[in-house]
Structures are given as structure tokens and as C-alpha cells.
Design a protein around this motif. Sequence first.
Motif, PDB file in Angstrom:
ATOM      1  N   VAL A 454      -3.725 -13.427  19.943  1.00 32.18           N
ATOM      2  CA  VAL A 454      -4.189 -14.682  20.552  1.00 32.18           C
ATOM      3  C   VAL A 454      -4.149 -14.575  22.078  1.00 32.18           C
ATOM      4  N   ALA A 455      -3.059 -14.072  22.616  1.00 33.86           N
ATOM      5  CA  ALA A 455      -2.926 -13.952  24.069  1.00 33.86           C
ATOM      6  C   ALA A 455      -3.996 -13.032  24.642  1.00 33.86           C
ATOM      7  N   ASP A 456      -4.302 -11.944  23.938  1.00 34.83           N
ATOM      8  CA  ASP A 456      -5.309 -10.978  24.387  1.00 34.83           C
ATOM      9  C   ASP A 456      -6.682 -11.625  24.473  1.00 34.83           C
ATOM     10  N   VAL A 457      -7.048 -12.389  23.458  1.00 28.66           N
ATOM     11  CA  VAL A 457      -8.359 -13.048  23.430  1.00 28.66           C
ATOM     12  C   VAL A 457      -8.453 -14.096  24.533  1.00 28.66           C
ATOM     13  N   VAL A 458      -7.432 -14.923  24.685  1.00 22.75           N
ATOM     14  CA  VAL A 458      -7.467 -15.978  25.699  1.00 22.75           C
ATOM     15  C   VAL A 458      -7.594 -15.381  27.097  1.00 22.75           C
TER      16      VAL A 458
END
Length: 509
Positions: A454-458
Motif C-alpha cells: 500500500v505504501a509503495d503504491v501511494v
Amino acid sequence: MIESQLQAALRVSESRYRRLFETAQDGILLLNAETAQIEDVNPFLIELLGYSHAEFLGKKVWEIGAFKDTALNIDAFVELRSKRYIRYDDLPLETRNGRRISVEFVSNLYDCAGVNVIQCNIRDNTKRHLAEIALRATARALQMLSESNVALLRATSEPTLFAEYCRIAVETGFYRMAWIGFAEEGGQKLVRPVAYFGEEDGYLTLAGITWDDSASGSGPVGTALRTGLVQLVEDIAVAAGMAPWRSAALAHGYHSMIALPFRFADGTMACLSLYGATRDVWSAPEKKLLQEISADLAFGINALRTAIAKTHYQEGLRVSLEQTIQVIADTVEERDAYTAGHQRRVAQLSSRIAGELGLSTERIRGLHLAATIHDLGKIGIPAEILTKPRRLSAMEFGLMKEHPQIGYEILKNVDFPWPIARIIQQHHERIDGSGYPDGLAGDALLLESQILAVADVVEAMASHRPYRAALGLDAALKEVSVHRGITFDSAVVDACLRIFREQGFTIDA
């Protein structure tokens, strides 16, 4: 009238080409397609290689000193005439003053007003090439550090520990030979070998190395022991300090070396010496890691000698590994300017989401470290794909999708106290099984990997990418919201939304 206009237009066109040719920030060679002789060279290449305009003209490329002993020979010329195109991504050259550089060399054969012309474009990519070499060397040094730390924890005697360090340097670090020598006191000040591994074949017996002010003490090992400073030799064939040992070293296949001195608690000195099979440029990160290895060896010997509790030492090793991870992260980002800071920002966001979910301090610590190097596997992806200024083709994206597995393979044998390799391997997996590389789903995924995903995509959507401008934070949060409970874990997405919308978290620039 028309002819006059055509001639004027032709003169303007020629003037523009000449201006482009002379001001280009890449080297350009123009060759006769029949004879391979150089007919023109632009100022940039003259400056880059250090040869005059006159020294280029009339010669074949492979007759110029900088191009000798490279792939650019008569066979390459024949291939170019047949295929009308050749390319070398990393062609090693040597400038007139002896500086080694790496260039991208692209050559085309084309028709110009009925005459075949060869144009060679030469781009200096030395900085990128050295960054890639440094990254590979740093990854090897990390593996050496990890294995050496395991050896320290298992050691029961000094001789076995010394021998194991030398073995690891050769088998994991890919050095041709490694040895450890003690600085003996007394009149002769001999350096006494206590362990070695690799292609030694009598070299140390013949070397007669000392650490006094004589010729036999003037080499890298003697100097390192006298000064306490690391000594580097990038090319044994020309290094003045290697004169007494040059012939023997080259005969044994040694072309570079590094001497790493270390001191025991009782004040005595020793030196770990590593010999490379090729000429080498020792990067700052690699040098730092190797110094840590020699310092850890000294600490380990002192621990053996004084029976310090191994639990205290294990904490020191953990700190050392964490520092090493940061060095790796910094080196990765030197190779790919477009993602500079990406891993750091993803690590900050991952840690904040993990804290919101109530993970323990220890788990957050491991997740932060994994996120800091989650794109380590991009070392195996061609730089042209990483920095391509438009969307990737299906084949290129297929190569890009290999980077989580490559990162896992690099780290899988490193003995971290957290599952860092698996977290990295899974950071592109999705809870519905639609991710890669293994299509894992649900409970097969580590919670840390789901947070990192999730952090990577955001962060990626909120930041600039090579093929598009930043989409903004709102678009990024909408994307993970839409896929909440489908590809992304619901609790992780909810925690991410809370820290931004309710707690005012921001992604650092």
C-alpha cells in the motif's frame, strides 16, 4: 529564383547540422563507410578522449588509442556494414591521460545524398556504470558482512575464525586471494601470515612483507599497519608501492588489492588483505563495509580473548546490519535518479501505517529496514528500462516484474533478525492472488508485505515517475480505497487513510 532559394535553404540546413554537431553534449564520429576511416569528429569527443582533431582524421576507429583492445575492430565494422547498426551499452575506453571510462556506443550506417555514411554516437555513462559496479560490490560486501558475523558468533578459536574470514572473502566476495597478517615487533618488523584462502600458491612465502620503513615495508600492507589507514591499489600493474611484488602478484592473477588494518585490545596490529582478479575502483560504500568487516573481526577476537557475552555482541551486529542496509539504499538510489528518495519515503509511510495498526516496535523496525531497500532487485534491471521516459512495453514490464525476486535472491542468505528478504519478495503480491512474482494470496502474505504494498503504491502515484508527472496524493488515496478488500488489505488501507486524513501525515519531498 527557385534554384537560389533551394541553395539558400541547403546552406541553412547545413549550418544547423554543423551547429548541432559542434555543440552536441555527446561524442560524434563520422566514418567513410567504404574504408572505415574517420572523416570528422566533434569537439565533445575530442575533449572527452584527449586526442586532437588531426589525430582522429584518416584513422580507423580501432587505430585510436582509446579504442584499442575493445570490441570495435574490423569484425565489428563488417557487422555494421551488414546490419547497418551496432550498439554497445557499456564499452570500456581509456582516455589519453589513462583515465578509464565507460560509454554507450551506437553506430548507424545510412544513405546521405547517395553516399553511405557511418555515424557513431558516443555517450559518457561512466557515472552510471560506476554506480552499478558499486551497487554490485556493496551487495557482495553485505553478504560477506552477514556471513562473517555468523562466523564470529560460532567461533571457538582464533585460527578457525581467521581462516573462515579469508574463506568468506574469496567464496562470497569473489576475491582471488585473502590473507591475514600480524605485525610482529622486533628488529625486522615482519608481517606474519596467520591465515589465507584462495590462489596463494607460495606468494606469501616469497613476498617477505614487513611494516618498517624499508622497501619491503613500503607496500600497501606495511603502510596500512604503520599508519592505521586503509590502503587501496586499483591497478597493481602501475602502482608504485607494489614494485617489489608486482611480477609475482601479476603472475598469481592479482590486479588490485585493499589492505584493511585493525587493532586488538592489547594494542597489537593485524591486517586483512584482499586481492582482486581485475583492476578495480573501490567505491566509498564498499570500502566502508570492508572496514566494518575488519573492525568486527578485531572486536570478535577481543571478545574471544576476554569472554564478553555474545548477547551484547549480537546487538552490535544488528546495528551494523542496519547501517549496512542504509548504505545499500543510498547506492541503489545513485543508480536511478528518478526514484531518488522513493525508498526512504516508502519506509516512512510504511512505519507510520504499521504504528497505526499497533505492530510492535521490533516488527516496525524490521519493516522500515525492508522498505528502505525494497527496490534493491532493480540492480538486475537495465538502466534504460528504469529511466525510460514513457510507458514500458509488455516485454519491458515483464523484466521489471522480476525485481522483487532478484532482491529476494540477493538477501535470502543474509541472517537478519526479521524476514526482510520475504517482505521484499512479496511487496508486489496482492491479497486476491493477482500480484507477482508468485501470485500469493490471503494468509500466505506477510502483514509487513501488505503494508509495504500500500505504501509503495501511494508514494509512487503521488510522486513523479519517468513516464508521467505526479498524479497527486488525492488520486493515490482514491486508488487504494477503490481496491480496498480486493487487492489491498482493508485494515491496512483504513490505517493509511486515517494517518493522512485525520492525522495530517505528509510525504516528505
